[in-house]
Design a protein around this motif. Structure first.
Motif, PDB file in Angstrom:
ATOM      1  N   LYS A   9       0.834  -1.198   0.000  1.00  9.58           N
ATOM      2  CA  LYS A   9       0.000   0.000   0.000  1.00  9.58           C
ATOM      3  C   LYS A   9       0.871   1.251   0.000  1.00  9.58           C
ATOM      4  O   LYS A   9       0.636   2.186  -0.765  1.00  9.58           O
ATOM      5  CB  LYS A   9      -0.908  -0.009   1.235  1.00  9.58           C
ATOM      6  CG  LYS A   9      -1.749   1.218   1.417  1.00  9.58           C
ATOM      7  CD  LYS A   9      -2.532   1.142   2.708  1.00  9.58           C
ATOM      8  CE  LYS A   9      -2.906   2.517   3.190  1.00  9.58           C
ATOM      9  NZ  LYS A   9      -3.463   2.528   4.522  1.00  9.58           N
ATOM     10  N   PHE A  10       1.904   1.277   0.841  1.00  7.09           N
ATOM     11  CA  PHE A  10       2.790   2.431   0.912  1.00  7.09           C
ATOM     12  C   PHE A  10       3.590   2.600  -0.378  1.00  7.09           C
ATOM     13  O   PHE A  10       3.811   3.719  -0.835  1.00  7.09           O
ATOM     14  CB  PHE A  10       3.748   2.320   2.095  1.00  7.09           C
ATOM     15  CG  PHE A  10       3.081   2.410   3.441  1.00  7.09           C
ATOM     16  CD1 PHE A  10       1.946   3.165   3.640  1.00  7.09           C
ATOM     17  CD2 PHE A  10       3.592   1.720   4.523  1.00  7.09           C
ATOM     18  CE1 PHE A  10       1.324   3.242   4.873  1.00  7.09           C
ATOM     19  CE2 PHE A  10       3.002   1.792   5.768  1.00  7.09           C
ATOM     20  CZ  PHE A  10       1.858   2.548   5.946  1.00  7.09           C
ATOM     21  N   LEU A  13       1.643   4.366  -3.201  1.00 11.02           N
ATOM     22  CA  LEU A  13       1.278   5.769  -3.028  1.00 11.02           C
ATOM     23  C   LEU A  13       2.341   6.700  -3.602  1.00 11.02           C
ATOM     24  O   LEU A  13       3.530   6.381  -3.606  1.00 11.02           O
ATOM     25  CB  LEU A  13       1.089   6.092  -1.548  1.00 11.02           C
ATOM     26  CG  LEU A  13      -0.076   5.428  -0.840  1.00 11.02           C
ATOM     27  CD1 LEU A  13      -0.034   5.751   0.649  1.00 11.02           C
ATOM     28  CD2 LEU A  13      -1.391   5.880  -1.417  1.00 11.02           C
ATOM     29  N   LYS A  14       1.903   7.867  -4.065  1.00 12.67           N
ATOM     30  CA  LYS A  14       2.824   8.917  -4.489  1.00 12.67           C
ATOM     31  C   LYS A  14       3.441   9.546  -3.250  1.00 12.67           C
ATOM     32  O   LYS A  14       2.940   9.367  -2.130  1.00 12.67           O
ATOM     33  CB  LYS A  14       2.082   9.986  -5.284  1.00 12.67           C
ATOM     34  CG  LYS A  14       1.492   9.489  -6.574  1.00 12.67           C
ATOM     35  CD  LYS A  14       0.771  10.609  -7.267  1.00 12.67           C
ATOM     36  CE  LYS A  14       0.100  10.121  -8.528  1.00 12.67           C
ATOM     37  NZ  LYS A  14      -0.674  11.170  -9.176  1.00 12.67           N
ATOM     38  N   ASP A  17       0.978  11.737  -1.316  1.00 13.90           N
ATOM     39  CA  ASP A  17      -0.022  10.916  -0.630  1.00 13.90           C
ATOM     40  C   ASP A  17       0.589  10.189   0.563  1.00 13.90           C
ATOM     41  O   ASP A  17      -0.061  10.004   1.591  1.00 13.90           O
ATOM     42  CB  ASP A  17      -0.642   9.904  -1.585  1.00 13.90           C
ATOM     43  CG  ASP A  17      -1.456  10.578  -2.680  1.00 13.90           C
ATOM     44  OD1 ASP A  17      -1.953  11.696  -2.444  1.00 13.90           O
ATOM     45  OD2 ASP A  17      -1.592   9.976  -3.761  1.00 13.90           O
ATOM     46  N   LEU A  18       1.852   9.792   0.417  1.00 10.81           N
ATOM     47  CA  LEU A  18       2.550   9.117   1.510  1.00 10.81           C
ATOM     48  C   LEU A  18       2.751  10.084   2.682  1.00 10.81           C
ATOM     49  O   LEU A  18       2.579   9.704   3.841  1.00 10.81           O
ATOM     50  CB  LEU A  18       3.886   8.574   1.011  1.00 10.81           C
ATOM     51  CG  LEU A  18       4.576   7.508   1.831  1.00 10.81           C
ATOM     52  CD1 LEU A  18       3.661   6.331   2.100  1.00 10.81           C
ATOM     53  CD2 LEU A  18       5.835   7.038   1.132  1.00 10.81           C
ATOM     54  N   GLU A  21      -0.525  10.359   4.420  1.00  6.84           N
ATOM     55  CA  GLU A  21      -0.782   9.140   5.202  1.00  6.84           C
ATOM     56  C   GLU A  21       0.010   9.167   6.508  1.00  6.84           C
ATOM     57  O   GLU A  21      -0.497   8.780   7.561  1.00  6.84           O
ATOM     58  CB  GLU A  21      -0.416   7.909   4.374  1.00  6.84           C
ATOM     59  CG  GLU A  21      -0.754   6.606   5.021  1.00  6.84           C
ATOM     60  CD  GLU A  21      -2.236   6.322   5.107  1.00  6.84           C
ATOM     61  OE1 GLU A  21      -2.636   5.551   5.995  1.00  6.84           O
ATOM     62  OE2 GLU A  21      -3.010   6.880   4.292  1.00  6.84           O
TER      63      GLU A  21
END
Length: 72
Positions: A9-10, A13-14, A17-18, A21
């Protein structure tokens, strides 16, 4: 969610986005600590899990930054 699923999932992500998060996870740690202090939850183990997830996300982010900067 298993560790490998969280890593996937990590990795998907861009960078922006990371970062978001990571901020969300840090806020959830704060909320858990408040709930624990107010005796609303006993989820102390969740804090350690979220901290580990934050460390994983930051490791991925730092790795990407090093790749973009030529490995300095």
């Amino acid at each position: 969610m298993k560790m490998s699923e969280r890593m996937k999932k990590f990795l998907a992500l861009k960078d922006s986005d990371l970062q978001k998060e990571i901020s969300v996870m840090q806020l959830s740690i704060l909320n858990l600590r408040i709930d624990i202090a107010n005796h609303k939850t006993k989820g102390i183990h969740k804090i350690a899990q979220i901290k580990s997830d934050i460390a994983r996300a930051k490791t991925i982010l730092n790795g990407r930054l090093k790749e973009n900067n030529g490995g300095e």
